[in-house]
Each structure stands twice: as C-alpha cells, then as structure tokens.
Design a protein around this motif. Structure first.
Motif, PDB file in Angstrom:
ATOM      1  N   GLU A 111       0.840  -1.199   0.000  1.00  0.00           N
ATOM      2  CA  GLU A 111       0.000   0.000   0.000  1.00  0.00           C
ATOM      3  C   GLU A 111       0.875   1.249   0.000  1.00  0.00           C
ATOM      4  OE1 GLU A 111      -2.912  -0.269  -0.654  1.00  0.00           O
ATOM      5  OE2 GLU A 111      -3.764  -2.101   0.173  1.00  0.00           O
ATOM      6  N   LYS A 112       0.368   2.333  -0.567  1.00  0.00           N
ATOM      7  CA  LYS A 112       1.127   3.574  -0.702  1.00  0.00           C
ATOM      8  C   LYS A 112       1.059   4.404   0.574  1.00  0.00           C
ATOM      9  CE  LYS A 112      -0.251   3.697  -5.572  1.00  0.00           C
ATOM     10  NZ  LYS A 112      -1.010   4.461  -6.600  1.00  0.00           N
ATOM     11  N   GLU A 113       2.052   5.256   0.743  1.00  0.00           N
ATOM     12  CA  GLU A 113       2.029   6.214   1.836  1.00  0.00           C
ATOM     13  C   GLU A 113       1.252   7.456   1.405  1.00  0.00           C
ATOM     14  OE1 GLU A 113       3.108   6.093   5.025  1.00  0.00           O
ATOM     15  OE2 GLU A 113       3.439   3.972   4.602  1.00  0.00           O
ATOM     16  N   LEU A 114       0.421   7.968   2.278  1.00  0.00           N
ATOM     17  CA  LEU A 114      -0.395   9.145   1.973  1.00  0.00           C
ATOM     18  C   LEU A 114      -0.059  10.284   2.932  1.00  0.00           C
ATOM     19  CD1 LEU A 114      -3.770   7.357   1.215  1.00  0.00           C
ATOM     20  CD2 LEU A 114      -2.212   8.397  -0.409  1.00  0.00           C
ATOM     21  N   GLU A 115      -0.482  11.490   2.562  1.00  0.00           N
ATOM     22  CA  GLU A 115      -0.009  12.693   3.247  1.00  0.00           C
ATOM     23  C   GLU A 115      -0.793  13.044   4.504  1.00  0.00           C
ATOM     24  OE1 GLU A 115       1.464  14.932  -0.842  1.00  0.00           O
ATOM     25  OE2 GLU A 115      -0.621  15.029  -0.233  1.00  0.00           O
ATOM     26  N   GLU A 116      -2.080  12.752   4.517  1.00  0.00           N
ATOM     27  CA  GLU A 116      -2.919  13.207   5.637  1.00  0.00           C
ATOM     28  C   GLU A 116      -3.713  12.044   6.212  1.00  0.00           C
ATOM     29  OE1 GLU A 116      -4.077  16.001   8.312  1.00  0.00           O
ATOM     30  OE2 GLU A 116      -3.018  16.644   6.512  1.00  0.00           O
ATOM     31  N   LYS A 117      -3.553  11.806   7.509  1.00  0.00           N
ATOM     32  CA  LYS A 117      -4.358  10.807   8.210  1.00  0.00           C
ATOM     33  C   LYS A 117      -5.406  11.536   9.042  1.00  0.00           C
ATOM     34  CE  LYS A 117      -1.145   6.902   8.511  1.00  0.00           C
ATOM     35  NZ  LYS A 117      -0.019   7.415   7.743  1.00  0.00           N
ATOM     36  N   VAL A 118      -6.649  11.090   8.944  1.00  0.00           N
ATOM     37  CA  VAL A 118      -7.770  11.770   9.594  1.00  0.00           C
ATOM     38  C   VAL A 118      -8.620  10.754  10.345  1.00  0.00           C
ATOM     39  CG1 VAL A 118      -9.759  13.298   9.238  1.00  0.00           C
ATOM     40  CG2 VAL A 118      -7.833  13.392   7.641  1.00  0.00           C
TER      41      VAL A 118
END
Length: 295
Positions: A111-118
């Motif tokens: 899985e890819k790394e993403l910029e914002e975790k909410v």
C-alpha cells in the motif's frame, strides 16, 4: 464453477487501500473504525458513492488474480504429476511422460504512503488521503473544519515553546504563529467556499465578509463589534509582516484607527493576540461550515 476467496491484507498500521471507480484516485481506510458494517463507500475526493467492492485498487485485483492462477496452475501441475511415467527398459518402443513447470507466480504489492491521516469526528472512521481536505468515506462529512481546528491547536502548542525561547526567537515564533493561523483560516475558507466563490480570498477578511454578506452569510456571527475589530486588526498585522517587514505604515493606521506615533515602528504582536485570534477564528470557521455546504 469453483470460487476462490483471497485475503487482501492491510498495511502495517491496519489501513486498507481503496481506489475510486470514478476519478481513480487512491486513499486508505482502517476497517473496524467508523460506521459498523458500513457496506457502501464515498470517494474522499469526488464524493462518488458505490459499494465497497467497487473500490478495489488495480494492484489488489492483480494480486487476487495471481493468487487464483497460482492455486489453479499448482493444482493442474499436481494432477499431471500423477500421470508421469518413465520409459520401460528392454522394449523396442517405450514412451515416458515427464511434467515440468512451476505454478504461476503471485504478483505482490504494497500500500502507498499518503499525506494526511484523519479520524472523522462525525463517525470515527480513520482514513488517509493525498493533500489535506476530503470527504469521510463512511459518512461523507467534509473534514475542512476538523483540519482547520487541528492546525489551530498545533499553533497553540508551538506558541508554548516560545515561553522558554530567547527574546528574538520568541518574537519570531509569535509572528509565525500569527501568519500561520491566518494561512490556516484562508486555506480552510477557500476550500469550503471554492464551489460558490472560486476566486474569493480570505486573507483580506473584511472584503471576504462583505462578499459573503451579499449571500446573507454573516461570518462573524457570535462575535461582538470589539471582537470583530480585533480580528480585522490582526489580519492587518499579518499584512505588515508579509509585505512590510512588520513596519507600521499609513494604510495600517488608517484601517485600524491606529496611533500615528506608531508610524515607521515595528508592529507589536503578543502571544495573547494570536491565541485570542484563534478563538475568534474558530467561531468564524464554524459559521462558514454551517452556512456554506461543501458539495
């Protein structure tokens, strides 16, 4: 027809990759959070609504297909191995059957790394996206107000560091705090209002108020005249920091009813100015969220 079940694994933090069937953008959700047994899904970018099984990523589908092919090809090889024979000796004609080969390899992925975790305040779903703003994949609540408030709180934490800093560092941290909280507000308001008011800038909050007044939206609702004047003054201070190196000019004195004795001097900004501004901006953010639907 035989069916196969393939387990799509989550990443190390428990997130599962998703891909919108409409805009094809990638995001992640954490199963077990959010609405219990929620069967359908929203794209956090374009708000496409579809069943969960429409959101498999291309890599997940390729992996699942390769797992099935690996299983099927492996079973076929095992069956063919059973009919292997060796040529018999001392016979004029003797045929042997040898089966060679390996099962179709599995196509793995990560899985890819993403910029914002909410974590959605409305339904508690934990999700991750590119950029900053998006809709909750479970309940479709837009996260703009939540992101703004989280960044305001972060600025307050940074201001706490100023208390133990040297005088010059303290001044810089406070000035940065003022600029940062206005940038946070501007980013939130532009995002929230981009459909209805695509060219509206909120760094000039007085002009933005006048524009929204035309639509019957009173953004300082809940603030008295003194509090609103304070907000406008802090925005003018930010303008001086950004464009005048913080030096008071005639325009600032005129727009804030300031004292001409301050002309040419550095504008004064205190930690209380910034924290009080954040309190008032949270009220304005709430008003905009209430009256401007992000759709």
């Amino acid at each position: 027809m035989e069916t196969y079940s393939v387990d799509i694994k989550k990443d190390e933090e428990g997130y599962l990759g998703r891909e919108c069937p409409e805009c094809e953008k990638y995001f992640k959700i954490k199963p077990g959070t959010g609405i219990p047994d929620f069967a359908d899904c929203y794209c956090p970018y374009c708000k496409k609504f579809a069943p969960q099984d429409h959101f498999w990523t291309k890599q997940q589908i390729e992996y699942a297909q390769s797992v099935v092919l690996n299983k099927v090809s492996g079973d076929i090889l095992k069956m063919m191995k059973k009919v292997e024979t060796k040529p018999k000796r001392n016979q004029f004609i003797s045929i042997g059957i040898t089966v060679k080969g390996n099962p179709t390899p599995i196509t793995y992925y990560s899985e890819k790394e993403l910029e914002e975790k909410v974590e959605c305040k409305n339904c508690t779903l934990q999700y991750a996206i590119y950029g900053t703003f998006g809709y909750c994949p479970d309940c479709a609540a837009h996260n703009s107000q939540q992101i703004a408030e989280a960044n305001f709180d972060l600025i307050i934490k940074i201001l706490d560091l100023a208390k133990d800093a040297s005088p010059d560092v303290k001044v810089k941290l406070i000035e940065n705090g003022l600029e940062d909280c206005i940038s946070v507000f501007d980013g939130f308001a532009r995002e929230r209002c981009c459909k209805q008011y695509p060219k509206l800038s909120f760094q000039n909050i007085y002009s933005a108020k006048q524009k929204l007044d035309e639509s019957g939206i009173n953004i300082p609702e809940g603030l008295n005249n003194s509090e609103w004047s304070f907000v406008v003054k802090q925005f003018q201070k930010r303008h001086l920091l950004a464009h005048k190196m913080g030096v008071v000019d005639e325009d600032y004195i005129k727009k804030t009813n300031g004292d001409h004795k301050q002309l040419g001097k550095k504008v004064s900004i205190t930690e209380t100015d910034v924290t009080t501004l954040i309190i008032h901006l949270k009220v304005i953010v709430s008003n905009i969220s209430k009256h401007v639907e992000r759709s």
